[in-house]
Motif scaffolding. Structure first.
Motif, PDB file in Angstrom:
ATOM      1  N   LEU A   1       0.817  -1.223   0.000  1.00 32.93           N
ATOM      2  CA  LEU A   1       0.000   0.000   0.000  1.00 32.93           C
ATOM      3  C   LEU A   1       0.844   1.263   0.000  1.00 32.93           C
ATOM      4  O   LEU A   1       0.339   2.368   0.130  1.00 32.93           O
ATOM      5  N   GLY A   2       2.140   1.094  -0.111  1.00 31.99           N
ATOM      6  CA  GLY A   2       3.046   2.244  -0.036  1.00 31.99           C
ATOM      7  C   GLY A   2       2.900   3.164  -1.235  1.00 31.99           C
ATOM      8  O   GLY A   2       2.162   2.868  -2.179  1.00 31.99           O
ATOM      9  N   PRO A   3       3.625   4.278  -1.211  1.00 34.51           N
ATOM     10  CA  PRO A   3       3.498   5.256  -2.281  1.00 34.51           C
ATOM     11  C   PRO A   3       4.344   4.943  -3.506  1.00 34.51           C
ATOM     12  O   PRO A   3       4.215   5.598  -4.540  1.00 34.51           O
ATOM     13  N   THR A   4       5.203   3.931  -3.417  1.00 36.63           N
ATOM     14  CA  THR A   4       6.130   3.693  -4.534  1.00 36.63           C
ATOM     15  C   THR A   4       5.468   2.895  -5.655  1.00 36.63           C
ATOM     16  O   THR A   4       4.416   2.303  -5.471  1.00 36.63           O
ATOM     17  N   VAL A   5       6.132   2.872  -6.810  1.00 42.72           N
ATOM     18  CA  VAL A   5       5.514   2.259  -7.989  1.00 42.72           C
ATOM     19  C   VAL A   5       5.278   0.761  -7.854  1.00 42.72           C
ATOM     20  O   VAL A   5       4.398   0.208  -8.489  1.00 42.72           O
ATOM     21  N   ASP A   6       6.089   0.106  -6.992  1.00 39.20           N
ATOM     22  CA  ASP A   6       5.894  -1.344  -6.866  1.00 39.20           C
ATOM     23  C   ASP A   6       4.754  -1.681  -5.902  1.00 39.20           C
ATOM     24  O   ASP A   6       4.435  -2.841  -5.686  1.00 39.20           O
ATOM     25  N   ASP A   7       4.165  -0.669  -5.285  1.00 41.04           N
ATOM     26  CA  ASP A   7       3.040  -0.925  -4.390  1.00 41.04           C
ATOM     27  C   ASP A   7       1.743  -0.794  -5.184  1.00 41.04           C
ATOM     28  O   ASP A   7       1.248   0.305  -5.423  1.00 41.04           O
ATOM     29  N   ILE A   8       1.220  -1.940  -5.609  1.00 42.30           N
ATOM     30  CA  ILE A   8       0.123  -1.906  -6.578  1.00 42.30           C
ATOM     31  C   ILE A   8      -1.124  -2.634  -6.095  1.00 42.30           C
ATOM     32  O   ILE A   8      -2.028  -2.919  -6.861  1.00 42.30           O
TER      33      ILE A   8
HETATM   34 MG    MG Z   1       5.821  -0.716   0.147  1.00 46.38          MG
END
Ligand code: MG
Ligand code: ATP
Length: 415
Positions: free
Chosen positions: A74-81
């Motif tokens: 759920l993070g803000p980075t691109v791998d959090d999808i």
């Molecule tokens: Mg993350």
């Protein structure tokens, strides 16, 4: 009344989990919590940060289970999808949740941190869902209602997931599914007795079947006995457990040091506080672990006077007043040196009780007379010093843990 059967599946999301870089403690935590509110967990799965596989996993789980809980990504980075993948697969749109955006902005402001635009992504949630503010982070928890079924989307870091789950999700699930059973567990904690020994003595109980079951869980020279009962209320479960608990306590006697969240150090702390005694510790082979464990307990300053880490022979002489001749004659790992360390610590620190440990952790340094794993523990009080000899064969870390357990157990029993 018949118990209402509700079941759940848990999906851990994150390539880190698949690579074995982190342990899936979220699944363990959620399984435990769900069992407490009477939800059966039928399956746990893990998928990487891959949109298709997240979709597949959630869709398949949803076909079978009443409740699907995902953790991570759920993070803000691109791998959090995670959110996008699930939202797409439900055929819904992502919408900006102004309230969540407000709380994210506050989060950065309170910490005097600059907020980057990419964080705004975390304020987008599926339409017609319930978002739950994250009290310690920025990613909200999300509940997606899907008819009688529910998808719960939680952040990966346990310190974020746990408060969201406890403060909001359990209540939501209990209300929605009218959960009326609880599974309650009582843990009896023992130390210093092998699992096989306990197994033999409580065999009859281990064979018990519902509604009360008994299980054994071995830790590093500790054994936990868990009594579990299923009932409509915690009171009902506790009543069922109590009877078995009392019988087990009679059998186990003073092997038992505590219950549930008790630790050896917290039990020792309670004893010292009650008696108004002060404690000092002189450690050789445990390298400070005993002092560290004692100071893990809040309020330890009231009874813990000081800890000496006297690893070298010289420090045993200069810090504790151990005689050089004694060290030469008996060697550092000996009953007499352990006693001299404890008595020295008591005199130097002025505390009423002093504990000392000296041993050979290995893997090298052992001899025929003094093999690896040998340890001497002494406890000095005004007018009386006792000592014990033990042998623990384990890795250095486990050895230290075992010695600290044995030492704390002496404080628990003898003070
Ligand atoms: Mg993350
Ligand atoms: P963040 O906003 O921190 O990126 P996130 O919801 O995207 O949170 P992940 O990126 O999947 O979560 O994981 C972040 C960290 O949370 C991991 O490095 C790990 O420390 C912890 N974590 C994630 N999943 C689990 C899990 N299943 N069990 C235990 N810890 C986990």
């Amino acid at each position: 009344m018949k118990y209402k059967e509700v079941n759940a599946e848990i999906i851990g999301i994150g390539s880190e989990l698949l690579l074995g870089h982190i342990v899936n403690t979220n699944a363990r935590y959620l399984s435990r919590q769900l069992s407490k509110i009477g939800v059966d967990v039928f399956r746990q799965a893990v998928v990487g940060d891959n949109a298709q596989r997240i979709k597949d996993a959630v869709e398949t789980a949803l076909e079978r289970a009443d409740i699907v809980i995902t953790t991570g990504g759920l993070g803000p980075t691109v791998d959090d999808i995670t959110v996008k993948s699930i939202t797409d697969s439900m055929g819904r749109a992502l919408v900006l949740d102004e309230k969540i955006l407000g709380s994210i902005k506050r989060f950065f402001k309170e910490r005097s941190l600059k907020m980057h635009d990419y964080v705004i992504k975390q304020a987008y949630v599926p339409e017609k869902s319930i978002s739950i503010r994250n009290p310690v982070g920025t990613a909200p928890g999300i509940i997606i209602e899907y008819g009688q079924k529910t998808i719960v989307v939680l952040p990966g870091p346990p310190r974020e997931l746990i408060p969201i789950f406890e403060k909001y999700v359990t209540q939501y699930l209990s209300d929605k599914y009218h959960l009326n059973t609880t599974i309650f567990t009582r843990t009896i904690r023992t130390v210093g007795v092998p699992e096989s020994h306990i197994n033999r003595r409580i065999k009859k109980y281990l064979a018990m079947r519902r509604p009360v079951t008994v299980g054994i869980y071995a830790r590093i020279n500790e054994v936990d006995i868990k009594i579990t009962a299923k009932a409509k209320s915690e009171r009902g479960a506790v009543r069922k457990i109590k009877k078995v608990e009392n019988e087990l306590l009679k059998i186990l006697g003073d092997m038992v040091y505590g219950f549930d969240d008790d630790s050896l150090e917290s039990v020792v702390a309670e004893k010292f506080r009650r008696k108004g005694l002060r404690l000092s510790v002189a450690e050789s082979c445990t390298g400070g672990l005993i002092s560290s464990r004692i100071t893990d307990v809040p309020g330890s300053s009231r009874y813990f006077e000081r800890g000496y880490v006297t690893y070298s022979n010289r420090s045993k002489v200069t810090e504790l007043g151990v005689k050089e001749t004694l060290l030469k004659k008996c060697g550092a790992v000996s009953r007499r040196v352990a006693i001299a360390m404890a008595e020295g610590a008591m005199v130097k620190s002025g505390s009423e009780v002093a504990l000392a440990v000296t041993g050979i952790a290995g893997p090298s340094g052992g001899t025929k007379e003094k093999p690896v794993g040998l340890v001497h523990i002494a406890m000095a009080t005004k007018g009386k010093t006792i000592s014990v000899e033990r042998r623990f064969l384990a890795s250095r870390q486990d050895f230290k843990r075992m010695v600290s357990n044995a030492a704390l157990d002496i404080l628990r029993k003898q003070c």
